[in-house]
Design an enzyme around this catalytic site. Structure first.
Site, PDB file in Angstrom:
ATOM      1  CB  CYS A   1      14.883 -43.733  29.294  1.00  0.00           C
ATOM      2  SG  CYS A   1      16.249 -43.077  28.333  1.00  0.00           S
TER       3      CYS A   1
ATOM      4  CG  HIS B   1      13.192 -46.848  27.228  1.00  0.00           C
ATOM      5  ND1 HIS B   1      13.074 -45.761  26.388  1.00  0.00           N
ATOM      6  CD2 HIS B   1      14.515 -46.932  27.554  1.00  0.00           C
ATOM      7  CE1 HIS B   1      14.268 -45.204  26.231  1.00  0.00           C
ATOM      8  NE2 HIS B   1      15.146 -45.896  26.927  1.00  0.00           N
TER       9      HIS B   1
ATOM     10  CG  ASN C   1      17.098 -44.483  24.002  1.00  0.00           C
ATOM     11  OD1 ASN C   1      16.133 -43.792  24.292  1.00  0.00           O
ATOM     12  ND2 ASN C   1      17.884 -45.036  24.906  1.00  0.00           N
TER      13      ASN C   1
HETATM   14  O1  UT7 Z   1      17.787 -45.533  27.601  1.00  0.00           O
HETATM   15  C1  UT7 Z   1      18.505 -46.385  28.415  1.00  0.00           C
HETATM   16  C2  UT7 Z   1      19.922 -46.140  28.212  1.00  0.00           C
HETATM   17  N1  UT7 Z   1      20.745 -46.975  27.462  1.00  0.00           N
HETATM   18  C3  UT7 Z   1      20.716 -48.311  27.261  1.00  0.00           C
HETATM   19  O2  UT7 Z   1      19.812 -49.025  27.557  1.00  0.00           O
HETATM   20  C4  UT7 Z   1      21.953 -48.874  26.658  1.00  0.00           C
HETATM   21  C5  UT7 Z   1      22.330 -50.207  27.261  1.00  0.00           C
HETATM   22  N2  UT7 Z   1      23.558 -50.731  26.685  1.00  0.00           N
HETATM   23  C6  UT7 Z   1      23.621 -51.199  25.418  1.00  0.00           C
HETATM   24  O3  UT7 Z   1      22.625 -51.174  24.712  1.00  0.00           O
HETATM   25  C7  UT7 Z   1      24.924 -51.782  24.938  1.00  0.00           C
HETATM   26  O4  UT7 Z   1      25.812 -51.883  26.013  1.00  0.00           O
HETATM   27  C8  UT7 Z   1      25.575 -50.961  23.786  1.00  0.00           C
HETATM   28  C9  UT7 Z   1      24.768 -51.088  22.526  1.00  0.00           C
HETATM   29  C10 UT7 Z   1      25.699 -49.491  24.199  1.00  0.00           C
HETATM   30  C11 UT7 Z   1      26.984 -51.488  23.514  1.00  0.00           C
HETATM   31  O5  UT7 Z   1      26.921 -52.861  23.182  1.00  0.00           O
HETATM   32  P1  UT7 Z   1      27.941 -53.896  23.847  1.00  0.00           P
HETATM   33  O6  UT7 Z   1      27.652 -55.194  23.245  1.00  0.00           O
HETATM   34  O7  UT7 Z   1      27.799 -53.762  25.339  1.00  0.00           O
HETATM   35  O8  UT7 Z   1      29.339 -53.348  23.329  1.00  0.00           O
HETATM   36  P2  UT7 Z   1      30.614 -52.931  24.195  1.00  0.00           P
HETATM   37  O9  UT7 Z   1      30.411 -51.607  24.859  1.00  0.00           O
HETATM   38  O10 UT7 Z   1      31.031 -54.095  25.044  1.00  0.00           O
HETATM   39  O11 UT7 Z   1      31.697 -52.764  23.055  1.00  0.00           O
HETATM   40  C12 UT7 Z   1      32.156 -53.876  22.280  1.00  0.00           C
HETATM   41  C13 UT7 Z   1      33.129 -53.391  21.254  1.00  0.00           C
HETATM   42  C14 UT7 Z   1      34.235 -52.491  21.819  1.00  0.00           C
HETATM   43  O12 UT7 Z   1      35.410 -52.768  21.100  1.00  0.00           O
HETATM   44  P3  UT7 Z   1      36.566 -53.715  21.716  1.00  0.00           P
HETATM   45  O13 UT7 Z   1      36.988 -53.013  22.979  1.00  0.00           O
HETATM   46  O14 UT7 Z   1      35.899 -55.037  21.975  1.00  0.00           O
HETATM   47  O15 UT7 Z   1      37.592 -53.725  20.643  1.00  0.00           O
HETATM   48  C15 UT7 Z   1      33.779 -51.100  21.479  1.00  0.00           C
HETATM   49  O16 UT7 Z   1      34.859 -50.198  21.348  1.00  0.00           O
HETATM   50  O17 UT7 Z   1      32.442 -52.577  20.283  1.00  0.00           O
HETATM   51  C16 UT7 Z   1      33.116 -51.305  20.150  1.00  0.00           C
HETATM   52  N3  UT7 Z   1      32.118 -50.305  19.828  1.00  0.00           N
HETATM   53  C17 UT7 Z   1      31.755 -50.010  18.575  1.00  0.00           C
HETATM   54  N4  UT7 Z   1      32.146 -50.474  17.381  1.00  0.00           N
HETATM   55  C18 UT7 Z   1      31.563 -49.978  16.287  1.00  0.00           C
HETATM   56  C19 UT7 Z   1      31.393 -49.543  20.687  1.00  0.00           C
HETATM   57  N5  UT7 Z   1      30.556 -48.748  19.990  1.00  0.00           N
HETATM   58  C20 UT7 Z   1      30.763 -49.026  18.691  1.00  0.00           C
HETATM   59  C21 UT7 Z   1      30.201 -48.536  17.508  1.00  0.00           C
HETATM   60  N6  UT7 Z   1      30.633 -49.034  16.335  1.00  0.00           N
HETATM   61  N7  UT7 Z   1      29.231 -47.595  17.509  1.00  0.00           N
END
Ligand code: UT7
Length: 330
Positions: free
Chosen positions: A109, A252, A282
């Site tokens: 990215c 980005h 993204n």
């Molecule tokens: O290009 C550069 C690369 N990438 C990035 O910049 C990504 C950087 N990271 C992020 O943007 C965020 O970490 C995410 C959007 C990927 C995830 O958001 P988060 O607030 O960090 O969520 P999390 O991974 O802590 O997950 C929270 C909950 C989990 O459930 P439990 O364990 O709390 O029950 C996940 O299983 O959300 C769940 N979850 C989802 N639920 C519905 C994870 N993905 C999804 C989904 N739909 N797509």
């Protein structure tokens, strides 16, 4: 170098959060609130990266008012090439840019920003006069469509910027910073899959192929909200640029919450933060030129405007650049 033209291209098929939730256990509300994404584009099977990138490149050439023979350099930033030996030469052929040397550059990215800075070095030394810098990715090929923590984030797209050598005082790359930290490489990978084949007794070889994208989302999020403000602060200080002089923040497009956090850090109002995450998600190396082209073509970014840009992601890699948009030259 001066930034004199832009172009972009996206696939026709738009996949909404709602449609995606028919396939994987997610929902529109979660995706919108956690990321700001509402839909992403997905390339058709007969639409290779070369086609998408060439459309963006041609649009940038047209915008700059150049013919393909004018080009000395085509740099393609991508992590999803059609050919691991290089996709840029295919674009060179498709454009008819027979005088240009064309090669790929991979930095996930951060790729477009790194490629733009790289092109700037050739132009600054006087070795080359005109370049096309393309950021294009089709991560739909490499996403695990059963992994809801990643598949909701990525989309396909391409963007390109035409840059030309100019006197230093009129330059559009006012400063830059680039960083890598391979010790955190495991946070976000699209790695060679671990498959071997025995050729003869005692002789085995790897089978080419890549495992889908794997990401530790929380670690990458923390990395982005820490390193992007830090590198931009360093850049603004080094160039003596107060944040209130910036016309636009061009980051980005990974997550709206990351854009908001960086904007807040520099007290940049929401209306000066460029975002098209809702429509495209993204698109990796494509996000910055795709966003820039949209804002140039709808008139938000005007000649003379100052933009602070930052790319960040796998590697881990990140960078910042202070840019001034020139637009097409008479
Ligand atoms: O290009 C550069 C690369 N990438 C990035 O910049 C990504 C950087 N990271 C992020 O943007 C965020 O970490 C995410 C959007 C990927 C995830 O958001 P988060 O607030 O960090 O969520 P999390 O991974 O802590 O997950 C929270 C909950 C989990 O459930 P439990 O364990 O709390 O029950 C996940 O299983 O959300 C769940 N979850 C989802 N639920 C519905 C994870 N993905 C999804 C989904 N739909 N797509």
């Amino acid at each position: 170098m001066a930034l004199v033209g832009s172009g972009s291209a996206v696939p026709a098929v738009s996949l909404s959060n709602q449609r995606l939730s028919e396939r994987v256990d997610t929902n529109d509300e979660w995706i919108r609130t956690r990321t700001g994404i509402a839909a992403r584009r997905v390339s058709a099977p007969d639409e290779p990266l070369t086609v998408l990138a060439t459309r963006a490149a041609q649009a940038a050439l047209d915008h700059a008012g150049w013919s393909p023979e004018d080009l000395d350099l085509i740099l393609l930033a991508t992590s999803s090439p059609d050919d691991l030996f290089g996709t840029a030469p295919r674009i060179q052929a498709a454009l008819g840019a027979r005088n240009a040397v064309a090669f790929d550059l991979t930095a996930a990215c951060s790729g477009f920003l790194f490629a733009l800075i790289t092109a700037g070095q050739y132009l600054a030394t006087g070795t080359m006069g005109r370049a096309l810098v393309i950021g294009a990715d089709q991560l739909s090929r490499w996403v695990d469509w059963d992994d809801r923590s990643t598949c909701v984030l990525f989309g396909d797209g391409a963007g390109a910027v035409a840059v030309q050598a100019c006197p230093a005082a009129e330059g559009g790359l006012l400063g830059f910073r680039m960083r890598s930290d391979g010790s955190r490489n495991g946070c976000l990978t699209l790695a060679q899959s671990d498959t071997h084949r025995e050729l003869l007794a005692g002789v085995s070889a790897q089978v080419g192929g890549f495992a889908p994208i794997r990401m530790n989302g929380q670690e990458v999020y923390k990395f982005a909200v820490r390193e992007v403000p830090a590198i931009l602060k360093e850049l603004l200080e080094a160039t003596g640029t107060p944040a209130d002089q910036l016309d636009w923040l061009l980051l980005h497009q990974a997550n709206q919450r990351i854009l908001d956090a960086v904007a807040e850090r520099f007290a940049i109002p929401q209306q000066r933060v460029l975002s098209n995450l809702a429509s495209y998600g993204n698109t990796s190396a494509a996000t910055i030129p795709l966003m820039l082209d949209e804002a140039v073509k709808d008139g938000r970014v005007q000649p003379g405007h100052l933009l602070a840009s930052s790319g960040f992601g796998a590697g881990l890699s990140w960078g910042g650049a202070l840019l001034r948009w020139s637009g097409p030259q008479a």
